[in-house]
Write an enzyme that holds these catalytic residues in place. Structure first.
Site, short mmCIF file in Angstrom:
data_model
loop_
_atom_site.label_atom_id
_atom_site.label_comp_id
_atom_site.label_asym_id
_atom_site.label_seq_id
_atom_site.Cartn_x
_atom_site.Cartn_y
_atom_site.Cartn_z
N MET A 14 44.37 34.50 31.77
CA MET A 14 44.13 33.07 31.84
C MET A 14 42.64 32.77 31.95
SD MET A 14 47.06 31.28 31.80
CE MET A 14 47.25 32.29 30.34
N THR A 34 40.50 33.16 39.38
CA THR A 34 41.05 34.43 39.84
C THR A 34 42.55 34.25 40.10
OG1 THR A 34 40.53 33.85 42.12
CG2 THR A 34 38.87 35.13 40.91
N ARG A 86 38.36 44.29 32.32
CA ARG A 86 38.70 42.93 31.87
C ARG A 86 37.53 42.32 31.09
NH1 ARG A 86 41.45 40.19 37.22
NH2 ARG A 86 43.43 41.30 37.17
N ASP A 127 33.97 38.99 37.60
CA ASP A 127 35.26 39.67 37.74
C ASP A 127 35.04 41.03 38.39
OD1 ASP A 127 37.84 41.14 37.06
OD2 ASP A 127 38.25 39.21 36.13
N ASN A 180 32.43 40.76 43.10
CA ASN A 180 33.45 40.02 43.83
C ASN A 180 32.95 38.60 44.04
OD1 ASN A 180 35.13 38.96 46.01
ND2 ASN A 180 35.87 41.06 46.23
N CYS A 240 47.28 23.88 19.85
CA CYS A 240 46.50 22.65 19.87
C CYS A 240 47.26 21.63 20.70
CB CYS A 240 46.22 22.11 18.46
SG CYS A 240 47.67 21.48 17.59
#
Length: 557
Positions: free
Chosen positions: A179, A266, A203, A198, A244, A411
């Site tokens: 996300m 997060t 990631r 992150d 972090n 969309c």
């Protein structure tokens, strides 16, 4: 997890099930677990911390086996990722009905959920993980893009085309998973600079590989230097930083770095999916499993430090918002009493769109052929020639968005628009312009399909934030209207005990029956958004209902 193996959806026009109405959920389930799509496919985790596509591999095999033999007058029942029954229904009924993570309210807590999950009785379905319509990070990208476009209207200034831009601004955020990974590209598409933090370097590397993130800095000093240079030059740039957020946010505040926009994505909704300060990345899951209560307390204390820094940026004049992951409430439970000093993104930026029944309309090409998505892009532009924002988005997505798994597009379309797109796609399948059927679905984050007081329904005008009848009605309406599969979930986005939400997916297979279903589903589904906001007292929803013929009995005399 026992039974783990690599899964990829079939491509092409050859069926492995008995019809496209059952082939579609089969392919989309498999697509959710594609290594290019899922965060931890061996554990059946698709995104959002622990959002799964199936409860375990035996359940996955049972679902696949059943879908390959299911008839068009039968319905598969899935209870929290486990196939529990097949019932004879009719051709207008959904082929799959899904209920994930639902608990009686007094039992709807993370500890109780985890106890039941440990017993093998449930799973966390997030929103589109357990409902088999996740399309990778693109699935949230346009909503994120629209959010930052709204932010630009508050903090930015017009670009050469007269459109508000984030050029010359720096956005700080955290979380670059399935996300959160949409954020850096959404910011740069709006012309801004984004620094995303992150704890997991993998990631960040993955987002660079899929073109959602431009580059990764060597450390905090390097990240700040890159971002400040781009901001000064009014050059769009996204920079990832391994760190972090509970450490980085306060340090940036202490240094006095001029940051214009601050948010976070997060996995704060589940404290076990948020790495506390002092815990090494490699020890994360072992530590969370060994002492979950202690880990939860430490995670909340870290969130409290992060949110305190966010409020510090707010006090310094930055635009700050909660991006729908419950970090404010978790920080409150961690001991920080100003956690709700800044708003959630829906009341701040999105609710006017919801009042028009506008929300995330997504589709995927079951053929696996990117040319099919290119053709549907052209069709959408042709259908809505006067929507400048839509045209800008479709062009940008075509140029910048990398597909993950089956080619797909998203969309935002509203009431009176979605069914036009669905019918056009169905015609294109029938004519052979598309090489295989299209599946059409959406995020559960939509105008009339969620009750979530910390996100979609925060600060409703009539105080109806926690009323959960609406997503249940939404699921019933989509079932009655002919959707191919329908789902009701609990806890997606914001965590257990904090949301109820529903989803639908429909198949455009080129048949007249599909056209009839699509017209109803793609009219009634967004219609629920208009009705919900009329009932809550939003004037724009009243106008849309009157203009577009939505019947609301309490408004009729």
């Amino acid at each position: 997890m026992d039974g783990a193996r690599e899964v990829r959806s079939p491509r092409g026009s050859t069926l492995t099930a008995r019809s496209w109405q059952t082939e579609a959920p089969l392919r989309m389930l498999m697509n959710n677990l594609d290594p290019d799509v899922a965060e931890r496919p061996d554990d059946l985790v698709v995104y959002g911390g622990t959002g799964r596509a199936a409860r375990d591999w035996a359940s996955y095999d049972g679902i696949v086996r059943t879908l390959t033999t299911l008839g068009d007058d039968e319905t598969l029942l899935v209870q929290s990722g486990r196939p529990v029954g097949v019932l004879r229904t009719h051709e207008w009924a959904p082929r799959v009905l899904i209920a994930n993570s639902n608990l009686v309210p007094d039992w709807a807590t993370w500890p109780e959920f985890r106890r039941l999950e440990h017993l093998g009785l449930t799973m966390y379905g997030q929103m589109t993980a357990g409902s088999w319509i996740y399309i990778g990070t693109q699935g949230i990208l346009q909503g994120t893009y629209e959010t930052f476009a709204a932010v630009a209207e508050k903090v930015g200034r017009p670009d050469d085309d007269g459109v508000a831009s984030l050029a010359g601004t720096l956005t700080l955020t955290a979380g670059c998973g399935g996300m959160g990974g949409a954020q850096p590209l959404a910011v740069t598409l709006n012309g801004g600079v984004c620094l995303v933090v992150d704890v997991d370097p993998e990631r960040l590397r993955r987002r660079v590989a899929t073109r959602y993130l431009d580059e990764v800095a060597d450390g905090l000093d390097d990240a700040v230097a890159r971002c400040e240079a781009a901001k000064l030059e009014r050059r769009a740039l996204s920079v990832g930083l391994v760190g972090n957020a509970a450490t980085v946010y306060p340090e940036l505040l202490r240094r006095g770095v001029e940051i214009d926009v601050v948010t976070d994505q997060t996995s704060a909704h589940d404290p076990l999916s948020y790495l506390p300060e002092g815990v090494e990345l490699g020890e994360w899951h072992e530590a969370a499993e060994a002492k979950p209560e202690e880990f939860t307390d430490r995670a909340r204390e870290s969130m409290a430090r992060q949110v305190a820094a966010m409020v510090g940026f707010l006090d310094a004049g930055a635009e700050v918002f909660d991006y729908g992951n419950s970090i404010r409430d978790e920080a409150r439970q961690g001991g920080y009493d100003r956690a709700f000093a800044f708003p959630g993104f829906v009341p701040a930026y999105i609710r006017p769109l919801f009042s028009e029944g506008k929300g995330p309309f997504r589709w995927a090409a079951l053929s696996g052929d990117p040319a099919d998505i290119a053709a549907t892009d052209r069709a959408v532009l042709d259908l809505f020639p006067d929507d400048a924002k839509l045209h800008r988005w479709i062009r940008a997505a075509g140029e910048r968005v990398a597909y993950q798994g089956l080619p797909a597009r998203i969309c935002w379309l509203g009431y009176g628009e979605r069914h036009l797109a669905g019918l056009r796609f169905n015609e294109m399948v029938a004519s052979g312009e598309l090489s295989a059927p299209i599946v059409i679905g959406r995020d559960h984050l939509d105008a009339g399909s969620v009750a979530s007081p910390y996100r979609e329904t925060e600060a409703m005008a009539d105080g109806s934030d926690a009323i959960a009848d609406w997503p249940l009605l939404n699921a019933l309406v989509n079932t009655a209207s002919g959707a191919t599969w329908v789902s009701i979930h609990h806890g997606g986005g914001v965590g257990i005990g904090r949301s109820i939400h529903a989803g639908q997916v429909s198949v455009a297979d080129g048949t007249e029956l599909a056209a009839a279903k699509l017209e109803r589903v793609l009219t009634n589904d967004p219609g629920m958004g208009v009705i919900r906001h009329v009932d809550a007292g939003y004037a724009r929803a009243d106008e849309v209902a009157a203009e577009r013929g939505v019947r609301v009995p309490m408004r009729e005399s």
